[in-house]
Motif scaffolding. Structure first.
Motif, short mmCIF file in Angstrom:
data_model
loop_
_atom_site.label_atom_id
_atom_site.label_comp_id
_atom_site.label_asym_id
_atom_site.label_seq_id
_atom_site.Cartn_x
_atom_site.Cartn_y
_atom_site.Cartn_z
N LEU A 8 28.59 78.16 57.60
CA LEU A 8 27.29 77.59 57.97
C LEU A 8 26.20 78.39 57.25
CD1 LEU A 8 29.08 76.20 60.11
CD2 LEU A 8 27.32 76.65 61.80
N PRO A 9 25.73 77.89 56.11
CA PRO A 9 24.68 78.62 55.39
C PRO A 9 23.33 78.37 56.05
CG PRO A 9 25.87 77.08 53.94
CD PRO A 9 26.15 76.69 55.35
N VAL A 10 22.75 79.40 56.58
CA VAL A 10 21.45 79.27 57.28
C VAL A 10 20.51 80.39 56.84
CG1 VAL A 10 22.21 77.96 59.30
CG2 VAL A 10 22.52 80.42 59.29
N GLY A 14 12.97 78.30 55.47
CA GLY A 14 12.38 77.34 56.41
C GLY A 14 10.88 77.20 56.25
N THR A 15 10.44 77.08 55.00
CA THR A 15 8.98 77.08 54.75
C THR A 15 8.28 75.88 55.37
OG1 THR A 15 9.40 76.00 52.62
CG2 THR A 15 9.11 78.39 52.60
N ARG A 16 9.02 74.78 55.56
CA ARG A 16 8.37 73.59 56.14
C ARG A 16 7.99 73.79 57.61
NH1 ARG A 16 12.74 69.41 54.12
NH2 ARG A 16 13.96 71.34 54.13
N PHE A 17 8.57 74.82 58.21
CA PHE A 17 8.24 75.08 59.62
C PHE A 17 7.37 76.32 59.80
CE2 PHE A 17 11.74 72.15 60.26
CZ PHE A 17 11.34 71.44 61.38
N LYS A 26 14.35 78.31 62.09
CA LYS A 26 14.24 76.89 62.48
C LYS A 26 15.52 76.40 63.14
CE LYS A 26 15.75 75.06 58.04
NZ LYS A 26 15.55 74.22 56.88
N GLU A 27 16.64 77.05 62.80
CA GLU A 27 17.94 76.63 63.39
C GLU A 27 17.99 76.90 64.89
OE1 GLU A 27 17.51 78.60 60.75
OE2 GLU A 27 18.35 77.45 59.08
N LEU A 28 17.05 77.70 65.39
CA LEU A 28 17.03 77.96 66.83
C LEU A 28 16.02 77.08 67.57
CD1 LEU A 28 17.50 81.84 66.97
CD2 LEU A 28 19.18 80.06 67.42
N LEU A 106 18.99 82.28 46.46
CA LEU A 106 19.25 81.76 45.11
C LEU A 106 20.03 80.46 45.13
CD1 LEU A 106 20.02 85.14 43.27
CD2 LEU A 106 17.94 83.75 43.16
N GLY A 107 19.87 79.69 46.20
CA GLY A 107 20.48 78.37 46.23
C GLY A 107 21.61 78.24 47.23
N ASP A 108 21.93 76.97 47.58
CA ASP A 108 22.95 76.75 48.61
C ASP A 108 24.35 77.16 48.13
OD1 ASP A 108 23.42 74.60 46.91
OD2 ASP A 108 22.82 73.06 48.35
P1 UTP Z 1 16.59 73.78 52.51
O1 UTP Z 1 16.48 73.15 51.19
O2 UTP Z 1 16.31 72.93 53.72
O3 UTP Z 1 15.69 75.08 52.52
O4 UTP Z 1 18.07 74.36 52.61
P2 UTP Z 1 15.16 75.90 53.76
O5 UTP Z 1 14.75 77.24 53.27
O6 UTP Z 1 16.16 75.88 54.87
O7 UTP Z 1 13.88 75.09 54.27
P3 UTP Z 1 12.47 74.79 53.51
O8 UTP Z 1 12.80 73.74 52.45
O9 UTP Z 1 11.94 76.06 52.92
O10 UTP Z 1 11.61 74.25 54.60
C1 UTP Z 1 19.16 73.56 53.04
C2 UTP Z 1 20.18 74.45 53.71
O11 UTP Z 1 20.68 75.42 52.80
C3 UTP Z 1 20.48 76.74 53.31
C4 UTP Z 1 19.34 76.60 54.30
O12 UTP Z 1 19.38 77.62 55.28
C5 UTP Z 1 19.61 75.21 54.89
O13 UTP Z 1 20.63 75.26 55.88
N1 UTP Z 1 20.15 77.62 52.16
C6 UTP Z 1 19.38 77.16 51.15
C7 UTP Z 1 20.66 78.90 52.13
O14 UTP Z 1 21.38 79.34 53.04
N2 UTP Z 1 20.35 79.69 51.06
C8 UTP Z 1 19.58 79.26 50.03
O15 UTP Z 1 19.35 80.04 49.07
C9 UTP Z 1 19.08 77.96 50.08
#
Ligand code: UTP
Length: 275
Positions: A8-10, A14-17, A26-28, A106-108
């Protein structure tokens, strides 16, 4: 083949929140009586996953902490006869929880790579923190059923991801699948190409990837060698594009409704309808 491990990558910012996410991941945020992340962990448990790896960033330790046993609190609840709440807290006792850090966002795909030393299974579930699918079956239940229906010789090295038919004007927000109609059956499509966020006129279809995947171990070998895309990010979709060359990739058009809880509008909708 039973799937027992999930990543679970979290670690996202979460800049939108913001500014909320300066202090609370935001996951909480709650939907009903549970935070979003508990809906995802429950989804894992519903298919028998008992080994979960959270990929977090510094400051998001509250996410795994939500699931840890709290002996002093449990003792007090018992003393006060609050057995329903006690049962609720103990629901996660049987799940092994592992935590790794992603130091830079650095990305999902890069987030998933942080979990490599923990991976033991041939097929691993990956659930991003934002998407909740509500229907007769949750998202992971549908993916597992689709995976189990694949030809036996393909199963250990196939990727299966969830697809949603998105409005044509929104393809630029999704990874879009190019499917092979001759190898599609019902909701299951064989994918021959993937295009990240194409403009409406350039999209090969309107089938967009949503955040739930079953991936074979091989993806972990491919991710470090895919060329980083914009901003130096390593993205899972690029690993899947590399995988297309030597392994089957399938998309399952899920049944039910998806809530994108990662956007304030999607979150509000989820609270209105599920809360
Ligand atoms: P989002 O694109 O929604 O980015 O990531 P974010 O940071 O969660 O939210 P905003 O866009 O800034 O509001 C999609 C998923 O990939 C995880 C995020 O935690 C989310 O579950 N993710 C993304 C990572 O774990 N690491 C990263 O480098 C990027």
């Amino acid at each position: 083949m039973k799937i027992t491990q999930a990543i679970l990558p979290v670690a996202g910012l979460g800049t939108r929140f913001l500014p909320w996410t300066k202090v609370v991941p935001k996951e909480l945020l709650p939907i009903g009586s549970q935070p979003i992340i508990a809906h995802l962990v429950d989804e894992c448990i519903s298919i028998g996953i008992d080994d979960i790896c959270f990929v977090i960033s510094r400051g998001k330790e509250m996410i795994p902490q939500y699931f840890y046993a709290a002996p002093a609190l449990e003792h007090e609840l018992k003393r006060r006869g609050k057995h329903t709440m006690l049962d609720e807290l103990k629901r996660y006792d049987t799940v092994r929880l592992h935590v790794v850090y992603q130091e830079d966002q650095l990305g999902d795909g890069h987030a998933i790579l942080q979990a490599v030393p923990w991976v033991q299974s041939d097929t691993i579930a990956v659930l991003f923190g934002d998407d909740i699918i509500v229907g007769d079956e949750n998202g992971l239940q549908q993916l597992v059923r689709a995976h189990a229906g694949l030809p036996a010789e393909e199963r250990t090295h196939a990727s299966v991801l969830t697809l949603e038919n998105v409005p044509a004007e929104l393809t630029h927000k999704y990874g879009i699948a190019d499917i092979d109609p001759s190898r599609s059956s019902g909701r299951l499509h064989r994918i021959k190409g993937l295009v990240e966020k194409p403009a409406a006129g350039e999209a090969p279809s309107t089938l967009g990837i949503v955040g739930k995947y079953l991936i074979p171990r091989r993806i972990f070998d491919l991710l470090p060698i895919v060329a980083p895309s914009h901003g130096g990010e390593i993205r899972l979709v690029d690993g899947l594009i590399a995988h297309l060359k030597n392994g089957p990739v399938y998309g399952y058009e899920f049944a039910g409704k998806r809530y994108d809880t990662g956007s304030p509008e999607g979150y509000k909708e989820a609270v209105r309808e599920l809360g």
